[in-house]
Design an enzyme around this catalytic site. Structure first.
Site, PDB file in Angstrom:
ATOM      1  N   SER A 262      10.795   5.699  -3.239  1.00  0.00           N
ATOM      2  CA  SER A 262       9.482   5.387  -2.536  1.00  0.00           C
ATOM      3  C   SER A 262       9.947   5.029  -1.276  1.00  0.00           C
ATOM      4  O   SER A 262      11.205   4.663  -0.834  1.00  0.00           O
ATOM      5  CB  SER A 262       8.912   4.258  -3.233  1.00  0.00           C
ATOM      6  OG  SER A 262       9.487   3.035  -3.015  1.00  0.00           O
ATOM      7  N   LYS A 263       8.795   4.989  -0.354  1.00  0.00           N
ATOM      8  CA  LYS A 263       9.231   4.522   1.231  1.00  0.00           C
ATOM      9  C   LYS A 263      10.009   3.011   1.059  1.00  0.00           C
ATOM     10  O   LYS A 263      10.632   3.237   1.930  1.00  0.00           O
ATOM     11  CB  LYS A 263       7.968   4.547   1.781  1.00  0.00           C
ATOM     12  CG  LYS A 263       8.080   4.067   3.319  1.00  0.00           C
ATOM     13  CD  LYS A 263       6.733   4.031   4.022  1.00  0.00           C
ATOM     14  CE  LYS A 263       6.383   2.656   4.284  1.00  0.00           C
ATOM     15  NZ  LYS A 263       7.384   2.043   4.897  1.00  0.00           N
ATOM     16  N   ARG A 264       9.695   2.399   0.360  1.00  0.00           N
ATOM     17  CA  ARG A 264      10.245   1.033   0.250  1.00  0.00           C
ATOM     18  C   ARG A 264      11.578   1.175  -0.190  1.00  0.00           C
ATOM     19  O   ARG A 264      12.436   0.326   0.484  1.00  0.00           O
ATOM     20  CB  ARG A 264       9.472   0.008  -0.686  1.00  0.00           C
ATOM     21  CG  ARG A 264       8.497  -0.803   0.056  1.00  0.00           C
ATOM     22  CD  ARG A 264       7.566  -1.575  -0.897  1.00  0.00           C
ATOM     23  NE  ARG A 264       6.704  -0.682  -1.481  1.00  0.00           N
ATOM     24  CZ  ARG A 264       6.302  -0.412  -2.763  1.00  0.00           C
ATOM     25  NH1 ARG A 264       7.021  -1.210  -3.579  1.00  0.00           N
ATOM     26  NH2 ARG A 264       5.332   0.402  -3.409  1.00  0.00           N
ATOM     27  N   ASP A 267      13.496   1.969   3.266  1.00  0.00           N
ATOM     28  CA  ASP A 267      13.288   0.565   4.220  1.00  0.00           C
ATOM     29  C   ASP A 267      14.741  -0.259   3.577  1.00  0.00           C
ATOM     30  O   ASP A 267      15.376  -0.798   4.100  1.00  0.00           O
ATOM     31  CB  ASP A 267      11.833  -0.328   3.817  1.00  0.00           C
ATOM     32  CG  ASP A 267      10.995   0.836   4.434  1.00  0.00           C
ATOM     33  OD1 ASP A 267      11.324   1.624   5.169  1.00  0.00           O
ATOM     34  OD2 ASP A 267       9.761   0.365   4.494  1.00  0.00           O
TER      35      ASP A 267
END
Ligand code: GLU
Length: 506
Positions: A262-264, A267
């Site tokens: 996921s994008k998370r 990050d």
């Protein structure tokens, strides 16, 4: 499913935000398949969920595809005979099909309000609108015709739901997974048309794939549970013969293999997940993309192609044309592909080496602007780029690898040489630079030979002198061939730097 049909595939993103690398891989596999078969690749924007619509997201998707060289043959900005290519602009076409399904007994009106459904969910935490409870809810199956008609005549807000049959098995051949079956008892009565008159994804995707004559659907594995609903719709609408072939692509997994990337995760682990920078228009939050991290589009595409596919050999580097030629559905794996950022960087490094300097120079020149430095001549910059390219993963690494050519380092890693420094060494370098003055040739080869001869006659060891020489020129123990560096720094540059270093070593 007819086998001899023109290949038409589509990438059908919802314009809801940044484009995840998994989305770009879906676009890529569709594109490769289409191009391999001389077919068309279509971009269809699935924007019927107005609550999730994000301004700017469609342009962003276009830009991402453009950057990657995954160019649609048909799209909202390149319309052809099958438009419109934005679902919101096709709104009028959907209700007709939903009503047709009601007439044929495959769908029904549901009048339950959002609050009523919410209430149901409170009472039954696993609430699903399905064959198990539909007769206890407020719909045209539980009401008689009169009740239903009067509700409709009064303009009562309603949705249209598919009536999923009981005790049936939906079967299909997935091009990647082989035979797939679903028990209809486990499927809920999905909404097809929402109260605002917009179709849901399920209805729109089938109607549009039919209208656009889509022959093959490559989409992420997360859509596999929706496939039986779509297949039933193809059947109920009487279109089974024209149904596309299905291919559900393996998930792209977190680096540790535990769950979908996921994008998370990006990050958290410090790597990009979106193709390009994305700024959330609501919060202003910027998420960094592959492009802005310094990836070359060729490297990004090459890396994506290998997430769940290989050509069966050891070959890892592919141009787009090679991918089009080598792509094969049979070699797409069923298992999820673990994402490895180090490997992604390796691809970029390889592509950096393979990219002609002329294509990289504009980005290198931008670095000089950033540092507010005068731009060196193109031939000089070109030579330096050739020399350090092998050591670069991203264009911005140029500065770390080559800034010493343009800015004389003030701080030198003297700790590496100070301990063993002595008067003989000082004398060696003083003589060396004096002799450099009179050299008529100034090239790496002659300089190397000259230096080595001088070391031999000094009685010292080459390593004892070569490493200090490098530090004097570069500032630290890094960089390409030291004589090549000396050549490019020029005679005066070398003499000045040696003098400066000797001054510090006094
Ligand atoms: N709109 C869906 C998405 O956002 C498309 C899924 C499909 O390809 O059927 O991915």
């Amino acid at each position: 499913m007819s086998s001899q049909r023109e290949v038409r595939v589509r990438f059908a993103p919802s314009p809801t935000g940044g484009l995840h690398l998994g989305g770009v891989r879906t676009a890529l596999f569709n594109y490769l398949f289409a191009k391999q078969h001389g077919g068309d690749f279509i971009l269809r924007v699935e924007d019927t969920d107005q609550t999730r619509f994000v301004p700017g997201a469609e342009e962003y998707i276009n830009d991402c595809l453009d950057w990657c060289g995954i160019l649609p043959d048909e799209s909202p900005s390149k319309p052809a005979a099958f438009g419109p290519y934005r679902q919101s602009e096709r709104k009028a076409s959907y209700r007709r099909f939903a009503e047709e399904l009601i007439e044929s007994g495959y769908a029904y009106y549901a009048f339950d309000t959002a609050e009523e459904l919410e209430e149901q969910r409170k009472v039954h935490p696993n609430f699903r609108y399905s064959h198990e409870n539909r007769l206890n809810l407020r719909n045209s199956l539980s009401f008689n015709t009169e009740q239903t008609n009067s509700l409709l005549a009064a303009g009562t807000p309603h949705t249209i739901r598919i009536k999923i049959p009981t005790e049936q098995t939906v079967y299909f051949e997935d091009m990647i997974r082989g035979a797939v079956t679903f028990d209809t008892n486990l499927i809920d009565d999905k909404v097809l048309l929402k109260a605002d008159g917009m179709p849901t994804y399920h209805l729109a995707v089938v109607v549009d794939d039919k209208a656009m004559e889509i022959s093959h659907v490559f989409r992420g594995e997360e859509w596999l549970p929706s496939a039986p609903v779509h297949i039933l719709l193809w059947e109920y609408l009487g279109w089974k013969e024209q149904m596309p072939n299905w291919a559900h692509l393996p998930l792209i997994l977190k680096p540790d293999g535990k769950g979908k990337l996921s994008k998370r995760d990006g990050d958290r682990l410090g790597f990009p997940v979106y193709a390009m920078n994305w700024t959330d228009p609501k919060t202003g939050d910027l998420t960094k993309g592959f492009r802005e991290t310094g990836f070359l589009p060729e490297a990004f595409v090459n890396m994506l192609a290998t997430l769940g596919w290989n050509d069966g050999t050891e070959k890892e580097l592919f141009t787009m044309a090679e991918l089009i030629a080598a792509f094969s559905v049979e070699r797409i794996s069923k298992a999820g592909a673990k994402y490895d950022f180090e490997k992604a960087k390796w691809y970029n490094h390889e592509w950096m080496k393979a990219t002609p300097n002329a294509e990289l120079l504009p980005q290198v020149e931008a670095i000089f602007k950033q540092h507010e430095l005068e731009l060196p001549s193109q031939p000089y910059l070109n030579d330096i780029l050739s020399l350090v390219k092998e050591r670069m993963t991203f264009v911005e690494d140029f500065w770390q690898q080559a800034s010493f050519f343009f800015v004389q380092p003030e701080e030198l890693d003297l700790n590496a040489i100070k301990g063993k420094w002595n008067a003989d060494k000082t004398a060696f370098f003083e003589e060396l630079t004096a002799e450099f003055e009179s050299l008529s040739q100034w090239n790496a080869e002659d300089l190397g030979a000259f230096f080595k001869e001088k070391v031999a006659s000094s009685g010292m060891k080459i390593g004892e002198l070569m490493m200090p020489f490098r530090i004097m020129l570069v500032g630290g123990k890094f960089g390409p061939d030291v004589f090549k560096i000396a050549e490019l720094l020029g005679k005066k540059g070398v003499i000045d730097r040696v003098a400066y270093a000797l001054g510090l070593l006094q």
